[in-house]
Every structure is written in C-alpha cells, then in structure tokens.
Design a protein around this motif. Structure first.
Motif, short mmCIF file in Angstrom:
data_model
loop_
_atom_site.label_atom_id
_atom_site.label_comp_id
_atom_site.label_asym_id
_atom_site.label_seq_id
_atom_site.Cartn_x
_atom_site.Cartn_y
_atom_site.Cartn_z
N UNK A 60 0.82 -1.21 0.00
CA UNK A 60 0.00 0.00 0.00
C UNK A 60 0.85 1.26 0.00
N UNK A 61 2.18 1.11 -0.05
CA UNK A 61 3.09 2.26 -0.12
C UNK A 61 4.14 2.00 -1.19
N UNK A 62 3.72 1.78 -2.44
CA UNK A 62 4.66 1.37 -3.49
C UNK A 62 5.58 2.50 -3.90
N UNK A 63 6.76 2.11 -4.45
CA UNK A 63 7.75 3.10 -4.85
C UNK A 63 7.47 3.67 -6.23
N UNK A 64 7.04 2.85 -7.16
CA UNK A 64 6.93 3.30 -8.55
C UNK A 64 5.55 3.09 -9.15
N UNK A 65 4.56 2.80 -8.35
CA UNK A 65 3.17 2.77 -8.79
C UNK A 65 2.37 3.58 -7.77
N UNK A 220 16.66 4.39 -9.62
CA UNK A 220 15.46 3.62 -9.31
C UNK A 220 15.67 2.78 -8.05
N UNK A 221 16.87 2.23 -7.90
CA UNK A 221 17.21 1.45 -6.71
C UNK A 221 17.10 2.30 -5.45
N UNK A 222 17.66 3.50 -5.50
CA UNK A 222 17.62 4.38 -4.33
C UNK A 222 16.20 4.84 -4.04
N UNK A 223 15.42 5.12 -5.10
CA UNK A 223 14.05 5.57 -4.90
C UNK A 223 13.22 4.49 -4.22
N UNK A 224 13.46 3.23 -4.57
CA UNK A 224 12.72 2.13 -3.95
C UNK A 224 12.98 2.08 -2.46
N UNK A 225 14.23 2.23 -2.06
CA UNK A 225 14.56 2.18 -0.63
C UNK A 225 14.13 3.45 0.09
#
Length: 260
Positions: A60-65, A220-225
């Motif tokens: 419920x807290x996605x990084x890229x959706x 993208x890797x950093x944004x995910x974390x």
C-alpha cells in the motif's frame, strides 16, 4: 507478452463484475481487511498463511506505482472486501508484476478474471507512458490453485518457473558466530552516497546471472529504498576485503510478527 496487445482504452473502474459488486482504489483504513483477505487467499491454497501486516503495508506504499491508479479492491453492497488486485514495480523496469488476492467465499473466477483484465489493461497504459516497446508481466499462482492458473492462461500468461519458500525457526537472542575467509570482515552497512553506489553495484553484479535478472538503474534502486516506510538498514551487513565491499546481506525484520 507484447505491449501492443496491452494498450487499450483507459480502464477506469469498468470491471465486468457480477451485480451487487463494485470496484474502488484501496484506502488507508483497508489495511486490516486486506491483510485478512491475503491470509485467507493463501490459506485456501496451501493450508496456512505467512502473510504479515508489514508485507501488506508495503504493497500500500509502493515506490513506482500508485494505489489510486494501479490498484483496485472489489467490495460487496455492504462494503466488505472480496478481492484485491495490484500492479507493482519495485525497480522501474520493463518487468512488472500483477497480483490478485480473493476471498475463498467467491466460489468462481469471475471477479479474479475481471481484476486481471483491468490490471493487464493498466500495464499497457504504464508501458506506453514509459515508452516501452515491450513489457514482461509476471503473475504468481499457488501450485494447487488450478482455477486461477486456468484464468491466467486464458489471459495469455504461460507457466515459466516454480519457486519454493524456505523457512527455518531461530531462537531469539541466540548468539551468532560467523566464520569468514582470511582478510574478510563482516560489518554493519553505514549509509553514504558512496556506500549506496557501491552496494548497488555489488548487488547488480551478484544477480547478473540469476534467472529473470533485469538491470536496475541506481536512481530507481535508491528511490525504492527511500520509499520504504520501515527500512531495516540496521540489520544490513556488508563483507569487506582489502577496504572494498565484496558482499552484501540485506536482512529484514519485517516478518518478526510471524516469528522470523
């Protein structure tokens, strides 16, 4: 699965649902109901469930959706949640996943099929917006869930690989001894821009020959974390040899409620 087959008119909330059912995006107050739904779905397939509250909160807290654009729940006239479908994309690549959870009480594939159709259409929109000429869509299915497997095949999905979940029970607070080769030290990960970039490079190199590997850009890797609501960086360890990071263990404690 070619993106041209996925690009369709905007799906909105037009799901082909039975009378009395409706679709909407999940809301923050749905967390407990979604957890119960995911657990019931898994238990119906394998006899038990290990889905945790933290795992559902992550979805419920996605990084890229976004929950608003890429997820839908199906509710009955009383507002009870009967199914949940979502697109998730951890690393902003042309490999994306769709998941559908449903109540065993539904008894037919109509709702799961409707959600899957909506999700596939949404994948097409996302592919077009990102400029992808082709996209790979992955969907998981429990081995014994023959009905959902048939629903996936009817939408163009094909069996590719089986995964097994491995588990070991550990005693809490038990000391751990680590044997390392001469010259190698295992130390906590200390975040810095250089450390993050080195860790990313080590991970990319480590998985380069793994099945289904897709290169992930550093940003993208950093944004995910950065989007992780409960990062477990204090549990991470890195192996260092001759002053260089040569190995990484990205441990997580978010399943602690499930004893591990």
């Amino acid at each position: 699965m070619d993106v041209t087959a996925l690009i369709r008119p905007a799906p909105g909330d037009r799901l082909a649902l039975p009378p009395g059912l409706a679709a909407r995006p999940p809301q923050p107050g749905d967390l407990d109901a979604l957890l119960a739904l995911a657990r019931a779905d898994e238990a119906a397939a394998v006899g038990s469930s290990s889905v945790t509250r933290a795992e559902v909160a992550d979805l419920l807290a996605p990084a890229h959706t976004t929950v608003q654009d890429d997820q839908r729940v199906v509710v009955d006239a009383a507002g009870a949640l009967l199914a949940w479908g979502l697109v998730w994309d951890h690393n902003r690549t042309d490999h994306q996943d769709v998941d559908v959870y449903s109540s065993p009480a539904l008894g037919s594939e109509t709702v799961r099929g409707a959600l899957l159709d909506w999700l596939v259409a949404r994948l097409g929109q996302r592919a077009r917006a990102a400029g992808y000429e082709r996209i790979v869509a992955d969907a998981g299915c429990y081995h014994d869930d023959a009905r959902y497997a048939a629903t996936l095949r009817s939408r163009g999905f094909a069996y590719v690989r089986t995964f097994h979940r491995l588990r070991i029970d550990l005693q809490p607070h038990q000391p751990v001894s680590v044997s390392t080769p001469p010259g190698v030290q295992v130390v906590p990960f200390e975040p810095s821009e250089d450390a993050w970039r080195t860790l990313h490079a080590v991970l990319q190199h480590s998985f380069a020959e793994h099945w289904g590997y897709v290169p992930v850009a550093y940003d993208a890797f950093r944004a995910s974390h950065a989007a992780d609501p409960a990062p477990d960086l204090p549990l991470w360890r890195v192996a260092v040899a001759d002053g260089r990071m040569v190995g990484v263990a990205c441990a997580s404690g978010r399943n602690a409620e499930d004893a591990g």
